[in-house]
Design a protein around this motif. Structure first.
Motif, PDB file in Angstrom:
ATOM      1  N   GLY A   1      13.815   9.550  -9.771  1.00 45.80           N
ATOM      2  CA  GLY A   1      14.682   9.338 -10.917  1.00 45.80           C
ATOM      3  C   GLY A   1      14.430   8.040 -11.654  1.00 45.80           C
ATOM      4  N   ILE A   2      13.286   7.413 -11.413  1.00 46.39           N
ATOM      5  CA  ILE A   2      12.977   6.153 -12.100  1.00 46.39           C
ATOM      6  C   ILE A   2      12.577   6.420 -13.549  1.00 46.39           C
ATOM      7  N   VAL A   3      11.804   7.487 -13.759  1.00 42.05           N
ATOM      8  CA  VAL A   3      11.290   7.807 -15.093  1.00 42.05           C
ATOM      9  C   VAL A   3      11.768   9.192 -15.509  1.00 42.05           C
ATOM     10  N   LYS A   4      12.215   9.284 -16.769  1.00 44.40           N
ATOM     11  CA  LYS A   4      12.555  10.569 -17.375  1.00 44.40           C
ATOM     12  C   LYS A   4      11.971  10.589 -18.778  1.00 44.40           C
ATOM     13  N   LYS A   5      11.165  11.612 -19.013  1.00 40.27           N
ATOM     14  CA  LYS A   5      10.567  11.763 -20.333  1.00 40.27           C
ATOM     15  C   LYS A   5      11.110  13.028 -20.987  1.00 40.27           C
ATOM     16  N   ARG A   6      11.478  12.909 -22.252  1.00 36.03           N
ATOM     17  CA  ARG A   6      12.045  14.039 -22.985  1.00 36.03           C
ATOM     18  C   ARG A   6      11.222  14.320 -24.229  1.00 36.03           C
ATOM     19  N   TYR A   7      11.001  15.602 -24.460  1.00 38.29           N
ATOM     20  CA  TYR A   7      10.274  16.011 -25.648  1.00 38.29           C
ATOM     21  C   TYR A   7      11.025  17.175 -26.288  1.00 38.29           C
ATOM     22  N   ILE A   8      11.280  17.067 -27.590  1.00 37.17           N
ATOM     23  CA  ILE A   8      11.991  18.113 -28.336  1.00 37.17           C
ATOM     24  C   ILE A   8      10.973  18.893 -29.153  1.00 37.17           C
ATOM     25  N   HIS A   9      10.843  20.150 -28.842  1.00 35.17           N
ATOM     26  CA  HIS A   9       9.885  21.008 -29.532  1.00 35.17           C
ATOM     27  C   HIS A   9      10.630  21.893 -30.527  1.00 35.17           C
ATOM     28  N   SER A  10      10.257  21.799 -31.787  1.00 36.41           N
ATOM     29  CA  SER A  10      10.895  22.602 -32.832  1.00 36.41           C
ATOM     30  C   SER A  10      10.312  24.013 -32.833  1.00 36.41           C
ATOM     31  N   ILE A  11      11.183  24.974 -32.701  1.00 43.60           N
ATOM     32  CA  ILE A  11      10.773  26.383 -32.759  1.00 43.60           C
ATOM     33  C   ILE A  11      11.954  27.181 -33.297  1.00 43.60           C
TER      34      ILE A  11
ATOM     35  N   TYR B   1       0.808  -1.209   0.000  1.00 46.04           N
ATOM     36  CA  TYR B   1       0.000   0.000   0.000  1.00 46.04           C
ATOM     37  C   TYR B   1       0.855   1.279   0.000  1.00 46.04           C
ATOM     38  N   SER B   2       2.072   1.181   0.531  1.00 49.89           N
ATOM     39  CA  SER B   2       2.957   2.359   0.545  1.00 49.89           C
ATOM     40  C   SER B   2       3.546   2.651  -0.832  1.00 49.89           C
ATOM     41  N   LEU B   3       3.943   1.605  -1.549  1.00 49.08           N
ATOM     42  CA  LEU B   3       4.614   1.785  -2.839  1.00 49.08           C
ATOM     43  C   LEU B   3       3.646   1.887  -4.009  1.00 49.08           C
ATOM     44  N   THR B   4       2.435   1.370  -3.825  1.00 49.44           N
ATOM     45  CA  THR B   4       1.479   1.392  -4.942  1.00 49.44           C
ATOM     46  C   THR B   4       1.153   2.803  -5.424  1.00 49.44           C
ATOM     47  N   PRO B   5       0.873   3.799  -4.558  1.00 52.57           N
ATOM     48  CA  PRO B   5       0.612   5.161  -5.060  1.00 52.57           C
ATOM     49  C   PRO B   5       1.778   5.740  -5.856  1.00 52.57           C
ATOM     50  N   ILE B   6       2.992   5.447  -5.376  1.00 48.33           N
ATOM     51  CA  ILE B   6       4.173   5.957  -6.086  1.00 48.33           C
ATOM     52  C   ILE B   6       4.290   5.306  -7.454  1.00 48.33           C
ATOM     53  N   LEU B   7       4.080   3.979  -7.500  1.00 46.67           N
ATOM     54  CA  LEU B   7       4.188   3.267  -8.770  1.00 46.67           C
ATOM     55  C   LEU B   7       3.064   3.671  -9.726  1.00 46.67           C
ATOM     56  N   LEU B   8       1.871   3.927  -9.176  1.00 44.48           N
ATOM     57  CA  LEU B   8       0.767   4.386 -10.019  1.00 44.48           C
ATOM     58  C   LEU B   8       1.056   5.777 -10.592  1.00 44.48           C
ATOM     59  N   TYR B   9       1.662   6.660  -9.766  1.00 45.14           N
ATOM     60  CA  TYR B   9       2.049   7.988 -10.252  1.00 45.14           C
ATOM     61  C   TYR B   9       3.068   7.866 -11.385  1.00 45.14           C
ATOM     62  N   ILE B  10       4.036   6.992 -11.187  1.00 51.84           N
ATOM     63  CA  ILE B  10       5.049   6.781 -12.233  1.00 51.84           C
ATOM     64  C   ILE B  10       4.397   6.220 -13.494  1.00 51.84           C
ATOM     65  N   PHE B  11       3.426   5.299 -13.303  1.00 54.25           N
ATOM     66  CA  PHE B  11       2.738   4.691 -14.436  1.00 54.25           C
ATOM     67  C   PHE B  11       1.963   5.754 -15.235  1.00 54.25           C
ATOM     68  N   VAL B  12       1.258   6.633 -14.523  1.00 53.72           N
ATOM     69  CA  VAL B  12       0.504   7.708 -15.196  1.00 53.72           C
ATOM     70  C   VAL B  12       1.455   8.707 -15.847  1.00 53.72           C
ATOM     71  N   LEU B  13       2.568   8.977 -15.174  1.00 51.09           N
ATOM     72  CA  LEU B  13       3.561   9.903 -15.733  1.00 51.09           C
ATOM     73  C   LEU B  13       4.121   9.381 -17.045  1.00 51.09           C
ATOM     74  N   LEU B  14       4.299   8.058 -17.109  1.00 52.05           N
ATOM     75  CA  LEU B  14       4.784   7.458 -18.357  1.00 52.05           C
ATOM     76  C   LEU B  14       3.796   7.650 -19.499  1.00 52.05           C
ATOM     77  N   LEU B  15       2.528   7.675 -19.187  1.00 50.54           N
ATOM     78  CA  LEU B  15       1.493   7.830 -20.212  1.00 50.54           C
ATOM     79  C   LEU B  15       1.089   9.289 -20.426  1.00 50.54           C
TER      80      LEU B  15
END
Length: 416
Positions: free
Chosen positions: A163-173, A34-48
């Protein structure tokens, strides 16, 4: 693929924790689950979490400046969903053309250097938006070098606090900054002393003729005491000064001879362009008749009208000038300048060709002047002999060294 692997890893970890709690049982097992599930769910949503719908705006304080000046760059991020994000790493990718620093006249201390020190610029800032929908980052870019600099894209990176998940997005401008050569205060020595068309021009200093009075006018601050017309002052009961006839400026041409890439030093080229720009600005201020000619990769001519009314075109062209593979030997200024005109030539390489060009101009009834930019310790005996030949041809010249370039006010002092 990396994102899919991360999603699978998170699902697998939640499954392992649940299986462990089911089989192991007890308070500790379920507490971990129950302690780690909210964190893992946050990471899961962050990935999506989608980043493509973020709106990125970039604003530059000025798109046209002079070398050595600074600009402010503001990047604004807007998103629709107020999803909690712990941090956003924002980076504006600088073009390689900004790797140099232009520190103004101080750079001429190193005019003898064959290369200019380069160092990549990093524009990166860490933001903590949490639930904010709008974020803003400000950067200051100082000591911009001459040239056209194009910013192409912004890198946005988000992640979780562990630091488990890092998402990168390159925006052309795409944004462009045009940096013109800097112009400095300049003492103008060569002007015309002619009062009528057809007379031979002479060289004088920055002084106004005071021997031909065209009328009187009211006194204005800055008029000399000797100009006061006492009779007119007594008659009109107000301070009146003499109004002198204005001298006509001799037609002048400025020719900048861009040197070869394997010969000319980078800062010598910068000095030649900044000297050209300084002379043109002074000519415009005095409303003198002047044309401008660049002999580099191509031969480019700018008319008097372009210099007076479209100086931005001239500056824009000078911002792109680079050393040429091979210098053009043809000097075709006389096609654009009337006979009897002054032709001030600025050279970054001195050889026998210069003597031939000056001799040809003298034969065509022009008044050529040579400005040669060179580090003081690198003037050779061969170059001194060439200068002696110019003197024998009665061609005025000046060797401009780092000592001259470091002065507060640039001057052209011609020695015959």
């Amino acid at each position: 693929m990396k994102q899919i692997i991360k999603v699978v890893e998170v699902i697998l970890l939640i499954t392992i924790l649940f299986t462990f709690a089911m089989f192991q049982g007890g308070f500790v097992s379920w507490f971990l689950f129950y302690s780690l599930t909210p964190i893992l769910l946050y990471i899961f949503v962050l990935l999506l979490y989608p980043m493509k719908n973020w709106k990125v705006n970039s604003k530059i304080s000025s798109t046209h400046i002079h070398a050595g000046q600074s600009i402010d760059l503001t990047i604004t991020l807007r998103r629709l969903l107020p999803f909690p994000i712990m941090y956003v790493s924002l980076e504006e990718v600088c073009p390689v053309t900004l790797n140099r620093n232009d520190i103004g006249k101080e750079k001429y201390h190193s005019i003898a250097n064959q290369t200019i020190k380069e160092q990549p610029r990093t524009l990166r800032k860490l933001l903590f938006p949490y639930f904010k929908r709008e974020m803003e980052a400000e950067f200051q870019i100082t000591n911009l070098p001459r040239g056209k600099h194009t910013f192409t894209h912004v890198i946005i990176e988000i992640g979780d606090p562990f630091g488990i998940v890092k998402k990168r997005y390159i925006h052309s401008i795409t944004q462009e900054v045009v940096v013109y050569p800097m112009s400095y205060p300049f003492k103008w020595h060569v002007v015309s002393n002619q009062m009528e068309e057809g007379t031979k021009p002479a060289q004088i200093y920055d002084e106004k003729l005071t021997n031909i009075v065209g009328g009187v006018r009211e006194y204005t601050p800055g008029d000399k005491f000797s100009w006061i017309d006492w009779k007119a002052t007594a008659r009109k009961n107000t301070m009146m000064t003499k109004d002198f006839e204005q001298e006509k400026d001799a037609q002048m041409a400025i020719a900048c001879m861009v040197g070869e890439e394997n010969v000319v030093k980078p800062l010598v080229l910068e000095a030649s362009l900044e000297l050209s720009m300084s002379i043109l600005e002074e000519a415009r201020k005095r409303k003198q008749h002047v044309t401008f000619h660049i002999h580099g990769k191509e031969i480019k001519h700018f008319s008097e009208q372009q210099i007076m009314h479209h100086i931005a075109e001239v500056k824009g062209y000078l911002s792109t000038i680079a050393p040429v593979t091979k210098r053009r030997e043809q000097l075709s200024i006389w096609k654009h300048v009337p006979k009897g005109a002054f032709i001030l030539t600025i050279w970054t390489k001195l050889d026998q060709t210069v003597v031939e060009h000056m001799s040809m101009l003298r034969k065509r009834e022009y008044h050529p002047i040579v400005c040669y930019i060179r580090p003081s310790k690198e003037i050779t005996m061969e170059e001194k002999q060439i200068l002696q030949q110019l003197r024998s041809l009665q061609v005025p010249y000046q060797v401009i060294t780092e000592k001259d370039l470091l002065k507060t006010r640039w001057e052209v002092r011609i020695h015959k």
